[in-house]
Design an enzyme around this catalytic site. Structure first.
Site, short mmCIF file in Angstrom:
data_model
loop_
_atom_site.label_atom_id
_atom_site.label_comp_id
_atom_site.label_asym_id
_atom_site.label_seq_id
_atom_site.Cartn_x
_atom_site.Cartn_y
_atom_site.Cartn_z
N LYS A 114 0.73 -1.27 0.02
CA LYS A 114 -0.04 0.03 0.00
C LYS A 114 0.83 1.30 0.05
O LYS A 114 2.06 1.02 0.52
CB LYS A 114 -0.83 0.17 1.43
CG LYS A 114 -2.24 0.89 1.20
CD LYS A 114 -3.25 0.14 0.31
CE LYS A 114 -4.51 0.90 0.27
NZ LYS A 114 -5.51 -0.14 -0.03
N1 LIG Z 1 -11.41 2.42 -4.54
C1 LIG Z 1 -10.94 1.00 -4.14
O1 LIG Z 1 -10.87 0.14 -5.19
C2 LIG Z 1 -11.17 0.38 -2.95
C3 LIG Z 1 -11.24 1.09 -1.83
N2 LIG Z 1 -11.36 0.56 -0.55
C4 LIG Z 1 -11.47 1.30 0.51
O2 LIG Z 1 -12.74 1.75 0.81
C5 LIG Z 1 -12.78 2.97 1.38
C6 LIG Z 1 -13.10 4.16 0.60
O3 LIG Z 1 -12.37 4.19 -0.70
P1 LIG Z 1 -12.85 4.89 -2.01
O4 LIG Z 1 -14.16 4.90 -2.03
O5 LIG Z 1 -11.84 4.46 -3.03
O6 LIG Z 1 -12.26 6.51 -1.54
P2 LIG Z 1 -12.95 7.83 -2.20
O7 LIG Z 1 -11.90 8.71 -1.84
O8 LIG Z 1 -13.45 7.73 -3.61
O9 LIG Z 1 -14.27 8.09 -1.21
C7 LIG Z 1 -14.05 8.42 0.13
C8 LIG Z 1 -15.42 8.43 0.65
O10 LIG Z 1 -15.49 8.64 2.16
C9 LIG Z 1 -15.89 9.86 2.71
N3 LIG Z 1 -15.38 10.24 4.04
C10 LIG Z 1 -14.08 10.32 4.46
N4 LIG Z 1 -13.92 10.44 5.55
C11 LIG Z 1 -15.46 10.07 6.11
C12 LIG Z 1 -15.64 10.35 7.37
N5 LIG Z 1 -15.35 10.42 8.43
N6 LIG Z 1 -17.17 9.98 7.55
C13 LIG Z 1 -18.06 9.76 6.57
N7 LIG Z 1 -17.40 9.72 5.23
C14 LIG Z 1 -16.21 10.29 5.04
C15 LIG Z 1 -15.53 10.82 1.47
O11 LIG Z 1 -16.06 12.17 1.54
C16 LIG Z 1 -15.85 10.12 0.21
O12 LIG Z 1 -17.22 10.33 0.27
C17 LIG Z 1 -11.20 3.10 1.97
O13 LIG Z 1 -11.04 2.59 3.17
C18 LIG Z 1 -10.51 2.29 1.02
O14 LIG Z 1 -9.27 1.86 1.58
C19 LIG Z 1 -10.87 -0.74 -0.49
C20 LIG Z 1 -10.69 -1.63 -1.57
C21 LIG Z 1 -10.56 -1.21 -2.75
O1 LIG Z 2 -6.90 -2.62 -7.02
C1 LIG Z 2 -5.95 -2.64 -6.15
O2 LIG Z 2 -4.91 -3.46 -6.65
C2 LIG Z 2 -5.94 -2.73 -4.92
C3 LIG Z 2 -6.99 -1.98 -4.14
C4 LIG Z 2 -6.90 -1.40 -2.88
O3 LIG Z 2 -6.00 -0.58 -2.46
C5 LIG Z 2 -7.55 -2.21 -1.79
O4 LIG Z 2 -8.17 -3.41 -2.26
O5 LIG Z 2 -7.47 -1.96 -0.56
#
Ligand SMILES: NC(=O)C1=CN([C@@H]2O[C@H](COP(=O)(O)OP(=O)(O)OC[C@H]3O[C@@H](n4cnc5c(N)ncnc54)[C@H](O)[C@@H]3O)[C@@H](O)[C@H]2O)C=CC1
Ligand SMILES: O=C(O)CCC(=O)C(=O)O
Length: 424
Positions: A114
Protein backbone atom coordinates in the site's frame (compact mmCIF):
# COMPACT_ATOMS: atom_id res chain seq x y z
CA UNK A 1 5.60 30.61 7.22
CA UNK A 2 6.30 26.89 7.33
CA UNK A 3 3.37 24.77 6.20
CA UNK A 4 2.24 22.40 8.94
CA UNK A 5 0.46 19.17 8.03
CA UNK A 6 -2.40 18.12 10.32
CA UNK A 7 -1.28 15.65 12.99
CA UNK A 8 -2.38 12.01 12.66
CA UNK A 9 -5.53 11.07 14.56
CA UNK A 10 -4.33 10.12 18.05
CA UNK A 11 -7.42 8.84 19.85
CA UNK A 12 -7.94 5.70 17.84
CA UNK A 13 -6.51 2.19 17.84
CA UNK A 14 -3.31 1.71 15.93
CA UNK A 15 -4.54 0.03 12.70
CA UNK A 16 -1.45 -2.16 12.44
CA UNK A 17 -1.98 -3.47 15.97
CA UNK A 18 -5.67 -3.96 15.20
CA UNK A 19 -4.68 -6.07 12.17
CA UNK A 20 -2.11 -8.02 14.23
CA UNK A 21 -4.65 -8.84 16.96
CA UNK A 22 -6.81 -10.67 14.43
CA UNK A 23 -3.75 -12.22 12.78
CA UNK A 24 -2.64 -13.61 16.17
CA UNK A 25 -6.01 -15.25 16.83
CA UNK A 26 -6.10 -16.85 13.39
CA UNK A 27 -2.44 -17.96 13.65
CA UNK A 28 -3.21 -19.65 16.95
CA UNK A 29 -6.29 -21.45 15.61
CA UNK A 30 -4.19 -22.67 12.67
CA UNK A 31 -1.26 -23.65 14.89
CA UNK A 32 1.11 -21.59 12.72
CA UNK A 33 4.76 -22.44 13.37
CA UNK A 34 7.08 -19.81 14.80
CA UNK A 35 9.23 -19.37 11.69
CA UNK A 36 6.25 -18.66 9.42
CA UNK A 37 4.65 -16.46 12.06
CA UNK A 38 7.79 -14.34 12.24
CA UNK A 39 8.03 -14.06 8.45
CA UNK A 40 4.39 -13.01 8.05
CA UNK A 41 4.07 -10.61 10.96
CA UNK A 42 6.24 -7.76 9.63
CA UNK A 43 6.34 -5.96 6.30
CA UNK A 44 9.10 -6.95 3.91
CA UNK A 45 9.98 -3.37 3.03
CA UNK A 46 8.94 0.15 4.07
CA UNK A 47 9.94 3.10 1.91
CA UNK A 48 9.53 6.73 3.00
CA UNK A 49 10.11 9.41 0.38
CA UNK A 50 10.31 13.18 0.60
CA UNK A 51 8.73 14.70 -2.46
CA UNK A 52 9.46 18.34 -3.36
CA UNK A 53 6.71 19.84 -5.52
CA UNK A 54 6.48 23.31 -7.05
CA UNK A 55 3.07 24.63 -6.10
CA UNK A 56 1.02 27.00 -8.26
CA UNK A 57 2.29 30.01 -6.28
CA UNK A 58 5.87 29.15 -7.29
CA UNK A 59 6.91 27.94 -3.82
CA UNK A 60 8.29 24.44 -3.26
CA UNK A 61 6.49 22.26 -0.73
CA UNK A 62 7.91 18.95 0.46
CA UNK A 63 5.41 16.13 0.90
CA UNK A 64 6.00 12.87 2.75
CA UNK A 65 5.05 9.67 0.91
CA UNK A 66 5.09 5.98 1.77
CA UNK A 67 5.13 2.63 0.04
CA UNK A 68 5.01 -0.44 2.23
CA UNK A 69 5.49 -3.91 0.75
CA UNK A 70 4.04 -6.34 3.25
CA UNK A 71 4.64 -9.61 1.42
CA UNK A 72 5.67 -10.99 -1.97
CA UNK A 73 5.22 -14.67 -1.11
CA UNK A 74 2.22 -15.15 -3.41
CA UNK A 75 3.59 -12.93 -6.19
CA UNK A 76 4.28 -9.28 -7.01
CA UNK A 77 2.89 -6.95 -4.37
CA UNK A 78 -0.37 -5.16 -5.10
CA UNK A 79 -2.25 -2.33 -3.45
CA UNK A 80 -3.62 1.16 -3.76
CA UNK A 81 -2.23 4.62 -3.05
CA UNK A 82 -4.02 6.89 -0.58
CA UNK A 83 -3.90 10.70 -0.70
CA UNK A 84 -5.10 12.03 2.66
CA UNK A 85 -4.02 14.70 5.16
CA UNK A 86 -3.89 12.23 8.05
CA UNK A 87 -2.37 9.14 6.42
CA UNK A 88 0.48 7.73 8.54
CA UNK A 89 3.03 4.93 8.34
CA UNK A 90 1.34 2.43 10.68
CA UNK A 91 -1.88 2.91 8.76
CA UNK A 92 -0.10 2.16 5.47
CA UNK A 93 1.56 -0.88 7.10
CA UNK A 94 -1.85 -2.20 8.16
CA UNK A 95 -3.35 -1.49 4.74
CA UNK A 96 -0.43 -3.32 3.08
CA UNK A 97 -0.93 -6.37 5.31
CA UNK A 98 -4.67 -6.36 4.61
CA UNK A 99 -3.77 -6.47 0.88
CA UNK A 100 -1.71 -9.63 1.47
CA UNK A 101 -4.63 -11.33 3.24
CA UNK A 102 -7.18 -10.00 0.73
CA UNK A 103 -5.31 -11.33 -2.32
CA UNK A 104 -4.95 -14.69 -0.56
CA UNK A 105 -8.66 -14.85 0.36
CA UNK A 106 -9.69 -14.42 -3.28
CA UNK A 107 -6.84 -16.64 -4.43
CA UNK A 108 -5.11 -14.26 -6.84
CA UNK A 109 -1.33 -14.45 -7.35
CA UNK A 110 -0.28 -11.26 -5.58
CA UNK A 111 1.37 -10.22 -2.38
CA UNK A 112 0.31 -7.09 -0.53
CA UNK A 113 1.44 -3.45 -0.56
CA UNK A 114 0.00 0.00 0.00
CA UNK A 115 1.12 3.57 -0.56
CA UNK A 116 0.18 6.95 0.78
CA UNK A 117 1.04 10.63 0.57
CA UNK A 118 0.24 13.13 3.32
CA UNK A 119 -1.69 15.76 1.34
CA UNK A 120 -5.18 17.13 0.96
CA UNK A 121 -6.16 16.66 -2.68
CA UNK A 122 -9.34 18.72 -2.17
CA UNK A 123 -7.26 21.85 -1.55
CA UNK A 124 -4.81 21.27 -4.42
CA UNK A 125 -5.12 22.13 -8.10
CA UNK A 126 -5.05 19.39 -10.76
CA UNK A 127 -1.59 20.62 -11.81
CA UNK A 128 -0.25 20.33 -8.24
CA UNK A 129 -1.68 16.83 -7.87
CA UNK A 130 -0.16 15.83 -11.21
CA UNK A 131 3.31 17.10 -10.24
CA UNK A 132 3.02 15.35 -6.87
CA UNK A 133 1.96 12.06 -8.48
CA UNK A 134 4.75 12.19 -11.04
CA UNK A 135 7.39 13.03 -8.42
CA UNK A 136 6.17 10.20 -6.13
CA UNK A 137 6.31 7.80 -9.09
CA UNK A 138 9.82 8.74 -10.08
CA UNK A 139 10.98 8.49 -6.44
CA UNK A 140 9.59 4.93 -6.38
CA UNK A 141 10.45 3.91 -9.96
CA UNK A 142 12.72 1.12 -8.69
CA UNK A 143 10.06 -0.20 -6.33
CA UNK A 144 7.16 -0.28 -8.80
CA UNK A 145 7.09 -2.68 -11.75
CA UNK A 146 4.62 -5.07 -13.42
CA UNK A 147 6.42 -8.07 -11.91
CA UNK A 148 7.42 -6.29 -8.71
CA UNK A 149 4.88 -3.96 -7.18
CA UNK A 150 1.69 -2.80 -8.88
CA UNK A 151 -0.17 0.22 -7.45
CA UNK A 152 -3.87 1.08 -7.86
CA UNK A 153 -6.37 3.68 -6.58
CA UNK A 154 -7.41 4.07 -2.95
CA UNK A 155 -8.93 6.99 -1.04
CA UNK A 156 -8.24 10.32 -2.73
CA UNK A 157 -6.93 8.78 -5.96
CA UNK A 158 -8.58 7.40 -9.10
CA UNK A 159 -8.03 6.75 -12.83
CA UNK A 160 -6.56 10.23 -13.39
CA UNK A 161 -3.69 9.69 -10.93
CA UNK A 162 -3.12 6.15 -12.23
CA UNK A 163 -2.73 7.56 -15.77
CA UNK A 164 -0.03 10.00 -14.59
CA UNK A 165 1.70 7.21 -12.68
CA UNK A 166 1.70 4.92 -15.74
CA UNK A 167 3.02 7.70 -17.98
CA UNK A 168 5.78 8.77 -15.58
CA UNK A 169 6.90 5.21 -14.91
CA UNK A 170 6.92 4.48 -18.67
CA UNK A 171 9.14 7.52 -19.25
CA UNK A 172 11.72 6.24 -16.78
CA UNK A 173 11.76 2.87 -18.61
CA UNK A 174 11.74 4.29 -22.15
CA UNK A 175 8.65 2.34 -23.26
CA UNK A 176 4.96 2.13 -22.42
CA UNK A 177 4.35 -0.22 -19.48
CA UNK A 178 0.59 -0.55 -19.07
CA UNK A 179 0.75 -3.34 -16.50
CA UNK A 180 2.68 -1.31 -13.90
CA UNK A 181 -0.56 0.08 -12.47
CA UNK A 182 -4.26 -0.81 -12.46
CA UNK A 183 -7.37 1.32 -12.19
CA UNK A 184 -6.26 3.29 -15.26
CA UNK A 185 -8.65 5.08 -17.62
CA UNK A 186 -10.03 2.74 -20.31
CA UNK A 187 -8.10 4.46 -23.11
CA UNK A 188 -4.82 3.74 -21.31
CA UNK A 189 -5.39 0.01 -20.87
CA UNK A 190 -7.85 0.17 -17.98
CA UNK A 191 -10.35 -2.65 -17.59
CA UNK A 192 -14.06 -2.35 -18.12
CA UNK A 193 -15.71 -2.76 -14.75
CA UNK A 194 -12.76 -1.67 -12.55
CA UNK A 195 -14.30 1.64 -11.43
CA UNK A 196 -17.37 -0.07 -9.99
CA UNK A 197 -15.62 -3.35 -9.05
CA UNK A 198 -15.17 -2.73 -5.32
CA UNK A 199 -18.75 -1.53 -4.83
CA UNK A 200 -20.00 -4.44 -6.95
CA UNK A 201 -18.05 -6.90 -4.79
CA UNK A 202 -19.54 -5.31 -1.66
CA UNK A 203 -23.01 -5.82 -3.14
CA UNK A 204 -22.25 -9.44 -4.12
CA UNK A 205 -20.99 -10.29 -0.63
CA UNK A 206 -23.93 -8.49 0.97
CA UNK A 207 -26.32 -10.60 -1.13
CA UNK A 208 -24.46 -13.81 -0.19
CA UNK A 209 -24.60 -12.91 3.51
CA UNK A 210 -28.28 -11.93 3.34
CA UNK A 211 -29.00 -15.29 1.77
CA UNK A 212 -27.28 -17.09 4.68
CA UNK A 213 -29.24 -14.98 7.17
CA UNK A 214 -32.55 -15.56 5.36
CA UNK A 215 -32.97 -11.85 4.65
CA UNK A 216 -34.96 -10.71 1.62
CA UNK A 217 -33.12 -7.79 -0.07
CA UNK A 218 -36.37 -6.24 -1.27
CA UNK A 219 -37.61 -6.06 2.34
CA UNK A 220 -34.30 -4.83 3.78
CA UNK A 221 -32.89 -1.40 4.56
CA UNK A 222 -29.32 -0.13 4.67
CA UNK A 223 -27.13 2.82 5.69
CA UNK A 224 -23.85 3.50 3.91
CA UNK A 225 -20.99 5.59 5.30
CA UNK A 226 -18.78 7.15 2.62
CA UNK A 227 -20.11 8.16 -0.79
CA UNK A 228 -16.94 7.94 -2.84
CA UNK A 229 -16.00 5.24 -5.30
CA UNK A 230 -16.84 2.29 -3.03
CA UNK A 231 -19.82 3.70 -1.10
CA UNK A 232 -21.65 5.25 -4.05
CA UNK A 233 -21.30 2.17 -6.26
CA UNK A 234 -22.29 -0.15 -3.42
CA UNK A 235 -25.35 2.04 -2.75
CA UNK A 236 -26.38 2.08 -6.42
CA UNK A 237 -25.99 -1.68 -6.91
CA UNK A 238 -27.67 -2.56 -3.59
CA UNK A 239 -30.59 -0.28 -4.52
CA UNK A 240 -30.83 -2.05 -7.88
CA UNK A 241 -31.25 -5.33 -5.94
CA UNK A 242 -34.19 -3.81 -4.08
CA UNK A 243 -32.50 -2.76 -0.83
CA UNK A 244 -33.89 0.54 0.46
CA UNK A 245 -30.98 2.88 1.27
CA UNK A 246 -32.21 5.08 4.11
CA UNK A 247 -28.93 6.80 5.03
CA UNK A 248 -25.72 7.88 3.28
CA UNK A 249 -22.84 10.10 4.33
CA UNK A 250 -19.56 11.68 3.30
CA UNK A 251 -17.15 14.19 4.85
CA UNK A 252 -19.76 16.93 4.45
CA UNK A 253 -22.33 15.19 6.67
CA UNK A 254 -24.96 12.44 6.84
CA UNK A 255 -28.28 12.34 4.97
CA UNK A 256 -31.42 10.38 5.81
CA UNK A 257 -34.74 9.68 4.10
CA UNK A 258 -37.35 7.36 5.69
CA UNK A 259 -38.71 6.55 2.23
CA UNK A 260 -35.31 5.62 0.81
CA UNK A 261 -32.80 7.86 -0.92
CA UNK A 262 -32.86 8.09 -4.71
CA UNK A 263 -29.26 6.93 -5.17
CA UNK A 264 -28.99 7.86 -8.87
CA UNK A 265 -30.07 11.38 -7.94
CA UNK A 266 -27.56 11.58 -5.06
CA UNK A 267 -24.73 10.40 -7.36
CA UNK A 268 -25.70 12.96 -9.98
CA UNK A 269 -25.68 15.66 -7.29
CA UNK A 270 -22.30 14.58 -5.94
CA UNK A 271 -20.77 14.51 -9.44
CA UNK A 272 -21.98 18.06 -10.07
CA UNK A 273 -20.64 19.30 -6.68
CA UNK A 274 -16.93 18.49 -6.59
CA UNK A 275 -17.54 14.91 -5.40
CA UNK A 276 -19.45 15.92 -2.27
CA UNK A 277 -23.04 15.67 -1.02
CA UNK A 278 -22.95 19.04 0.76
CA UNK A 279 -26.29 20.80 0.23
CA UNK A 280 -28.07 17.67 -1.04
CA UNK A 281 -31.82 18.18 -0.74
CA UNK A 282 -33.09 14.64 -1.43
CA UNK A 283 -32.74 13.74 2.26
CA UNK A 284 -32.70 15.30 5.72
CA UNK A 285 -29.42 16.14 7.46
CA UNK A 286 -28.68 13.84 10.38
CA UNK A 287 -25.95 13.50 13.00
CA UNK A 288 -23.14 11.57 11.23
CA UNK A 289 -22.37 9.78 14.53
CA UNK A 290 -25.83 8.19 14.40
CA UNK A 291 -25.68 6.79 10.88
CA UNK A 292 -24.08 3.45 11.74
CA UNK A 293 -26.30 2.95 14.80
CA UNK A 294 -29.53 3.84 12.99
CA UNK A 295 -32.43 1.40 12.64
CA UNK A 296 -31.51 -0.45 9.44
CA UNK A 297 -30.86 -4.10 8.60
CA UNK A 298 -27.46 -3.63 6.97
CA UNK A 299 -24.67 -1.12 7.55
CA UNK A 300 -21.87 -0.60 5.07
CA UNK A 301 -18.93 1.45 6.35
CA UNK A 302 -17.16 2.54 3.13
CA UNK A 303 -14.95 5.43 4.20
CA UNK A 304 -12.18 5.24 6.79
CA UNK A 305 -10.79 3.01 9.55
CA UNK A 306 -12.03 2.70 13.11
CA UNK A 307 -15.61 3.93 12.80
CA UNK A 308 -17.14 0.97 14.64
CA UNK A 309 -15.51 1.07 18.06
CA UNK A 310 -16.31 0.39 21.71
CA UNK A 311 -17.86 3.87 21.72
CA UNK A 312 -20.75 2.98 19.39
CA UNK A 313 -20.82 -0.80 18.95
CA UNK A 314 -23.36 -1.35 21.74
CA UNK A 315 -25.85 0.81 19.89
CA UNK A 316 -25.64 -0.94 16.52
CA UNK A 317 -29.06 -2.24 15.46
CA UNK A 318 -28.19 -3.85 12.11
CA UNK A 319 -28.03 -7.64 11.67
CA UNK A 320 -25.33 -7.43 9.04
CA UNK A 321 -22.17 -5.34 8.59
CA UNK A 322 -20.49 -5.41 5.19
CA UNK A 323 -17.10 -3.71 5.34
CA UNK A 324 -16.50 -1.71 2.16
CA UNK A 325 -13.70 0.25 3.84
CA UNK A 326 -10.45 -1.27 5.01
CA UNK A 327 -10.30 -1.64 8.79
CA UNK A 328 -13.57 0.13 9.71
CA UNK A 329 -14.05 -1.98 12.85
CA UNK A 330 -11.64 -1.66 15.74
CA UNK A 331 -10.30 -4.82 17.29
CA UNK A 332 -11.90 -4.02 20.64
CA UNK A 333 -15.38 -3.87 19.05
CA UNK A 334 -15.12 -7.39 17.59
CA UNK A 335 -16.17 -9.28 20.74
CA UNK A 336 -19.26 -7.15 21.31
CA UNK A 337 -20.31 -7.58 17.68
CA UNK A 338 -19.94 -11.33 18.07
CA UNK A 339 -21.88 -11.34 21.36
CA UNK A 340 -24.69 -9.43 19.67
CA UNK A 341 -24.84 -12.09 16.94
CA UNK A 342 -24.22 -9.61 14.12
CA UNK A 343 -22.71 -11.12 10.98
CA UNK A 344 -19.70 -9.23 9.60
CA UNK A 345 -18.46 -9.70 6.06
CA UNK A 346 -14.91 -8.50 6.79
CA UNK A 347 -13.01 -6.00 4.68
CA UNK A 348 -10.51 -8.50 3.29
CA UNK A 349 -13.43 -10.39 1.75
CA UNK A 350 -16.13 -7.75 1.20
CA UNK A 351 -13.99 -5.18 -0.64
CA UNK A 352 -11.84 -7.64 -2.57
CA UNK A 353 -13.78 -7.10 -5.81
CA UNK A 354 -11.52 -4.12 -6.55
CA UNK A 355 -8.25 -5.98 -6.49
CA UNK A 356 -9.87 -8.91 -8.29
CA UNK A 357 -10.73 -6.74 -11.29
CA UNK A 358 -7.33 -5.04 -10.96
CA UNK A 359 -5.88 -8.51 -11.45
CA UNK A 360 -8.04 -8.90 -14.57
CA UNK A 361 -6.74 -5.53 -15.81
CA UNK A 362 -3.14 -6.65 -15.31
CA UNK A 363 -3.87 -9.96 -17.10
CA UNK A 364 -5.47 -8.10 -20.03
CA UNK A 365 -2.52 -5.69 -20.25
CA UNK A 366 -0.11 -8.59 -20.39
CA UNK A 367 -2.19 -10.38 -23.02
CA UNK A 368 -2.60 -7.18 -25.03
CA UNK A 369 -6.31 -7.95 -25.19
CA UNK A 370 -9.56 -6.51 -23.85
CA UNK A 371 -12.34 -8.43 -22.15
CA UNK A 372 -16.01 -7.49 -22.38
CA UNK A 373 -17.78 -6.05 -19.35
CA UNK A 374 -19.89 -9.20 -19.07
CA UNK A 375 -16.79 -11.37 -18.90
CA UNK A 376 -15.21 -9.15 -16.22
CA UNK A 377 -18.36 -9.03 -14.09
CA UNK A 378 -19.18 -12.71 -14.48
CA UNK A 379 -15.65 -13.81 -13.46
CA UNK A 380 -15.41 -11.32 -10.59
CA UNK A 381 -18.81 -12.36 -9.26
CA UNK A 382 -17.83 -16.03 -9.41
CA UNK A 383 -14.60 -15.35 -7.50
CA UNK A 384 -16.45 -13.28 -4.88
CA UNK A 385 -19.09 -15.95 -4.34
CA UNK A 386 -16.55 -18.78 -4.17
CA UNK A 387 -14.43 -16.80 -1.72
CA UNK A 388 -17.47 -16.02 0.42
CA UNK A 389 -18.34 -19.74 0.56
CA UNK A 390 -14.71 -20.64 1.43
CA UNK A 391 -14.69 -18.19 4.32
CA UNK A 392 -18.17 -19.22 5.47
CA UNK A 393 -17.11 -22.89 5.46
CA UNK A 394 -14.00 -22.03 7.53
CA UNK A 395 -16.14 -20.12 10.02
CA UNK A 396 -18.30 -23.25 10.44
CA UNK A 397 -15.35 -25.63 10.59
CA UNK A 398 -13.38 -23.67 13.21
CA UNK A 399 -16.46 -22.21 14.91
CA UNK A 400 -15.12 -18.65 14.55
CA UNK A 401 -16.64 -15.39 13.25
CA UNK A 402 -16.32 -14.60 9.53
CA UNK A 403 -13.45 -12.15 10.14
CA UNK A 404 -11.23 -14.70 11.85
CA UNK A 405 -12.27 -17.28 9.26
CA UNK A 406 -11.10 -14.95 6.46
CA UNK A 407 -7.72 -14.52 8.18
CA UNK A 408 -7.48 -18.30 8.61
CA UNK A 409 -8.14 -18.90 4.90
CA UNK A 410 -5.61 -16.21 3.96
CA UNK A 411 -2.82 -17.12 6.38
CA UNK A 412 -3.17 -20.81 5.53
CA UNK A 413 -2.71 -20.04 1.83
CA UNK A 414 0.28 -17.73 2.32
CA UNK A 415 1.94 -20.07 4.86
CA UNK A 416 1.52 -23.07 2.58
CA UNK A 417 3.00 -21.14 -0.38
CA UNK A 418 5.92 -20.06 1.82
CA UNK A 419 6.59 -23.69 2.72
CA UNK A 420 6.46 -24.85 -0.92
CA UNK A 421 8.80 -22.06 -2.00
CA UNK A 422 11.21 -23.25 0.66
CA UNK A 423 11.37 -19.97 2.53
CA UNK A 424 13.06 -16.79 1.39
N1 LIG B 1 -11.20 2.32 -4.40
C1 LIG B 1 -11.06 1.00 -4.28
O1 LIG B 1 -11.04 0.25 -5.27
C2 LIG B 1 -10.96 0.38 -2.92
C3 LIG B 1 -11.17 1.10 -1.77
N2 LIG B 1 -11.20 0.45 -0.57
C4 LIG B 1 -11.41 1.17 0.67
O2 LIG B 1 -12.70 1.78 0.64
C5 LIG B 1 -12.68 2.98 1.42
C6 LIG B 1 -13.16 4.13 0.57
O3 LIG B 1 -12.32 4.24 -0.57
P1 LIG B 1 -12.78 5.01 -1.88
O4 LIG B 1 -14.25 4.92 -2.03
O5 LIG B 1 -11.91 4.54 -2.97
O6 LIG B 1 -12.36 6.48 -1.52
P2 LIG B 1 -12.94 7.84 -2.11
O7 LIG B 1 -11.89 8.84 -1.88
O8 LIG B 1 -13.47 7.65 -3.49
O9 LIG B 1 -14.20 8.15 -1.17
C7 LIG B 1 -14.11 8.24 0.22
C8 LIG B 1 -15.46 8.72 0.71
O10 LIG B 1 -15.47 8.69 2.13
C9 LIG B 1 -15.92 9.96 2.62
N3 LIG B 1 -15.38 10.13 3.95
C10 LIG B 1 -14.10 10.39 4.32
N4 LIG B 1 -14.02 10.47 5.65
C11 LIG B 1 -15.26 10.26 6.13
C12 LIG B 1 -15.84 10.21 7.41
N5 LIG B 1 -15.10 10.38 8.50
N6 LIG B 1 -17.18 9.94 7.52
C13 LIG B 1 -17.92 9.76 6.43
N7 LIG B 1 -17.44 9.79 5.19
C14 LIG B 1 -16.13 10.04 5.04
C15 LIG B 1 -15.45 10.93 1.57
O11 LIG B 1 -16.14 12.15 1.63
C16 LIG B 1 -15.78 10.15 0.32
O12 LIG B 1 -17.16 10.23 0.03
C17 LIG B 1 -11.25 3.10 1.94
O13 LIG B 1 -11.17 2.48 3.19
C18 LIG B 1 -10.44 2.30 0.94
O14 LIG B 1 -9.23 1.82 1.48
C19 LIG B 1 -11.04 -0.89 -0.48
C20 LIG B 1 -10.83 -1.64 -1.58
C21 LIG B 1 -10.68 -1.06 -2.90
O1 LIG C 1 -6.94 -2.67 -6.95
C1 LIG C 1 -5.96 -2.87 -6.28
O2 LIG C 1 -4.92 -3.34 -6.71
C2 LIG C 1 -5.96 -2.58 -4.80
C3 LIG C 1 -7.12 -1.83 -4.28
C4 LIG C 1 -6.89 -1.55 -2.83
O3 LIG C 1 -6.06 -0.75 -2.50
C5 LIG C 1 -7.61 -2.28 -1.82
O4 LIG C 1 -8.21 -3.32 -2.11
O5 LIG C 1 -7.57 -1.86 -0.64
Amino acid sequence: MLYKEPAPIKDRENPFESMMSRFNIAAEVLGLDEETYNVLKSPTRQVIVNIPVTMDDGKVRVFEGYRVIHSTILGPSKGGIRYAPDVFLDEVKALAAWMTWKCAVVDIPYGGAKGGIICDPFTMSAGEIERLTRAYTSALADTFGPDQDIPAPDMGTGPREMAWLMDEYSKTKGSTVHAVVTGKPLVLGGSLGRVEATGRGVMVSAMAAMDKLGMDPSKSTAAIQGFGNVGAWAAKLMAERGVKILGISDVSGAYWNDNGIDIEDAIEYKNAHNGRLEGYKGAELMDPDELLTSKVDVIIPAAVEDVITIKNVDKIQARLIVEGANGPTSYKADNIINEKGIMVVPDILANSGGVTVSYFEWVQNRMGFKWTLDRVNERAERIMNESFERVYAASQKYNVPMRIAAYIVAIDKVAMTYKYRGGF
